[in-house]
Write a protein that holds these residues in place. Sequence first.
Motif, mmCIF file in Angstrom:
data_model
loop_
_atom_site.group_PDB
_atom_site.id
_atom_site.type_symbol
_atom_site.label_atom_id
_atom_site.label_comp_id
_atom_site.label_asym_id
_atom_site.label_seq_id
_atom_site.Cartn_x
_atom_site.Cartn_y
_atom_site.Cartn_z
ATOM 1 N N MET A 13 17.258 -14.036 -5.010
ATOM 2 C CA MET A 13 16.413 -14.277 -3.841
ATOM 3 C C MET A 13 16.840 -13.396 -2.667
ATOM 4 O O MET A 13 16.005 -12.843 -1.947
ATOM 5 C CB MET A 13 16.478 -15.749 -3.447
ATOM 6 C CG MET A 13 15.893 -16.691 -4.490
ATOM 7 S SD MET A 13 16.048 -18.443 -4.035
ATOM 8 C CE MET A 13 14.832 -18.549 -2.717
ATOM 9 N N GLY A 16 15.708 -9.935 -3.033
ATOM 10 C CA GLY A 16 14.277 -9.798 -2.794
ATOM 11 C C GLY A 16 13.893 -9.865 -1.333
ATOM 12 O O GLY A 16 13.304 -8.927 -0.786
ATOM 13 N N ASP A 17 14.239 -10.974 -0.674
ATOM 14 C CA ASP A 17 13.735 -11.204 0.690
ATOM 15 C C ASP A 17 14.841 -11.491 1.704
ATOM 16 O O ASP A 17 14.567 -12.040 2.775
ATOM 17 C CB ASP A 17 12.743 -12.376 0.703
ATOM 18 C CG ASP A 17 11.368 -11.971 0.201
ATOM 19 O OD1 ASP A 17 11.077 -10.765 0.186
ATOM 20 O OD2 ASP A 17 10.587 -12.864 -0.180
ATOM 21 N N PHE A 36 17.445 -14.698 5.439
ATOM 22 C CA PHE A 36 16.462 -14.758 4.362
ATOM 23 C C PHE A 36 15.125 -15.095 4.997
ATOM 24 O O PHE A 36 15.021 -16.032 5.792
ATOM 25 C CB PHE A 36 16.843 -15.810 3.324
ATOM 26 C CG PHE A 36 15.852 -15.952 2.209
ATOM 27 C CD1 PHE A 36 15.830 -15.039 1.169
ATOM 28 C CD2 PHE A 36 14.929 -16.996 2.196
ATOM 29 C CE1 PHE A 36 14.916 -15.164 0.127
ATOM 30 C CE2 PHE A 36 14.012 -17.128 1.174
ATOM 31 C CZ PHE A 36 14.008 -16.203 0.131
ATOM 32 N N ASN A 38 10.756 -15.597 4.553
ATOM 33 C CA ASN A 38 9.598 -15.753 3.687
ATOM 34 C C ASN A 38 8.519 -16.532 4.425
ATOM 35 O O ASN A 38 8.824 -17.335 5.309
ATOM 36 C CB ASN A 38 9.970 -16.479 2.394
ATOM 37 C CG ASN A 38 9.019 -16.163 1.262
ATOM 38 O OD1 ASN A 38 7.937 -16.724 1.185
ATOM 39 N ND2 ASN A 38 9.417 -15.249 0.385
ATOM 40 N N TYR A 43 10.517 -21.870 -0.038
ATOM 41 C CA TYR A 43 11.451 -20.845 -0.506
ATOM 42 C C TYR A 43 12.694 -20.836 0.380
ATOM 43 O O TYR A 43 13.826 -20.769 -0.095
ATOM 44 C CB TYR A 43 10.804 -19.467 -0.441
ATOM 45 C CG TYR A 43 9.793 -19.149 -1.511
ATOM 46 C CD1 TYR A 43 9.097 -20.147 -2.185
ATOM 47 C CD2 TYR A 43 9.504 -17.831 -1.832
ATOM 48 C CE1 TYR A 43 8.175 -19.843 -3.159
ATOM 49 C CE2 TYR A 43 8.579 -17.509 -2.817
ATOM 50 C CZ TYR A 43 7.909 -18.519 -3.467
ATOM 51 O OH TYR A 43 6.999 -18.196 -4.422
ATOM 52 N N PHE A 47 16.541 -21.732 -0.533
ATOM 53 C CA PHE A 47 17.626 -20.781 -0.288
ATOM 54 C C PHE A 47 18.733 -21.450 0.517
ATOM 55 O O PHE A 47 19.929 -21.261 0.242
ATOM 56 C CB PHE A 47 17.091 -19.566 0.464
ATOM 57 C CG PHE A 47 18.101 -18.478 0.701
ATOM 58 C CD1 PHE A 47 18.299 -17.482 -0.235
ATOM 59 C CD2 PHE A 47 18.851 -18.444 1.871
ATOM 60 C CE1 PHE A 47 19.228 -16.472 -0.022
ATOM 61 C CE2 PHE A 47 19.777 -17.459 2.096
ATOM 62 C CZ PHE A 47 19.973 -16.464 1.146
ATOM 63 N N THR A 125 10.468 -13.923 -5.081
ATOM 64 C CA THR A 125 10.508 -13.323 -3.747
ATOM 65 C C THR A 125 9.842 -11.954 -3.723
ATOM 66 O O THR A 125 8.860 -11.739 -3.027
ATOM 67 C CB THR A 125 11.958 -13.193 -3.249
ATOM 68 O OG1 THR A 125 12.748 -12.508 -4.241
ATOM 69 C CG2 THR A 125 12.571 -14.560 -2.991
ATOM 70 N N ASP A 126 10.353 -11.032 -4.511
ATOM 71 C CA ASP A 126 9.893 -9.647 -4.448
ATOM 72 C C ASP A 126 8.960 -9.268 -5.590
ATOM 73 O O ASP A 126 8.501 -8.146 -5.663
ATOM 74 C CB ASP A 126 11.103 -8.703 -4.451
ATOM 75 C CG ASP A 126 10.891 -7.484 -3.570
ATOM 76 O OD1 ASP A 126 10.049 -7.551 -2.657
ATOM 77 O OD2 ASP A 126 11.567 -6.464 -3.787
ATOM 78 N N ILE A 205 11.263 -25.026 -4.500
ATOM 79 C CA ILE A 205 10.750 -23.670 -4.596
ATOM 80 C C ILE A 205 9.581 -23.588 -5.568
ATOM 81 O O ILE A 205 8.599 -22.901 -5.337
ATOM 82 C CB ILE A 205 11.860 -22.700 -5.077
ATOM 83 C CG1 ILE A 205 13.047 -22.739 -4.122
ATOM 84 C CG2 ILE A 205 11.334 -21.280 -5.193
ATOM 85 C CD1 ILE A 205 14.239 -21.951 -4.620
ATOM 86 N N ARG A 217 3.078 -15.293 -5.427
ATOM 87 C CA ARG A 217 2.964 -14.937 -4.011
ATOM 88 C C ARG A 217 1.551 -15.201 -3.540
ATOM 89 O O ARG A 217 0.618 -15.066 -4.281
ATOM 90 C CB ARG A 217 3.332 -13.476 -3.788
ATOM 91 C CG ARG A 217 4.737 -13.155 -4.274
ATOM 92 C CD ARG A 217 5.213 -11.812 -3.807
ATOM 93 N NE ARG A 217 5.494 -11.812 -2.399
ATOM 94 C CZ ARG A 217 5.968 -10.761 -1.750
ATOM 95 N NH1 ARG A 217 6.233 -9.660 -2.376
ATOM 96 N NH2 ARG A 217 6.211 -10.806 -0.464
#
Length: 217
Positions: A13, A16-17, A36, A38, A43, A47, A125-126, A205, A217
Amino acid sequence: MVNKKELALFLGMLAGDGCLSIKHNGDGDRVYPINFYNTNKDYVKGFSILFVNLFDIKGSIRCRKRKNKQDLWEFEKYSKKIFTKINEEFEIPCGKKAPIVQVPSFILSGDIEEKKNFFLGVLITDGGIKKNRSIMFHSASKELIKGIITLIFDLWGIKRTMKEYLQRQRFLSYQITLNIKDSSIVLNDLAEVAQSGTAQIMTPILEHKRKPWEAIR
């Protein structure tokens, strides 16, 4: 003792973000934020739970209101010790990481569950799932995409090649896509991961994606 599966999910995670920003306070002294971001509050809450479980300390969560855009949720914690550990031991670069982040070497050489959890962390995330349920990863980091390709082959025996794109005539980006059949294999397997030892952390999540896994997403 660190839970390796939770650590792998956390690092996926973060890759990714998340970011380890190079910042200074008003006096010019270096500070060490772990962030982090988002648009999905769940999410960020997930995290945050992982962060507490791994480092036994809480960070803060806040919402940024943005004009004509979705609200942006942010986790933040200042800690030189944790920042340095994530950077040096867990191999997440600080500063502008987008073009240089990669799958940590100990994840690539880790066990199956570590690899799956890291992959899942990056995916939620990504990554993305298209309307036809095919998985796609697009990144400015060539090494991250190469690492994802390695994980996909190691975990599911699926071979994929990377495509290269030129963005705005200046920046290179890299992409891989899994077809519908291969994506179904991956997502069904990851659904089982969500019921494993990290299920309680991952529930906030993944809760709204169990229909099944309609859109990341």
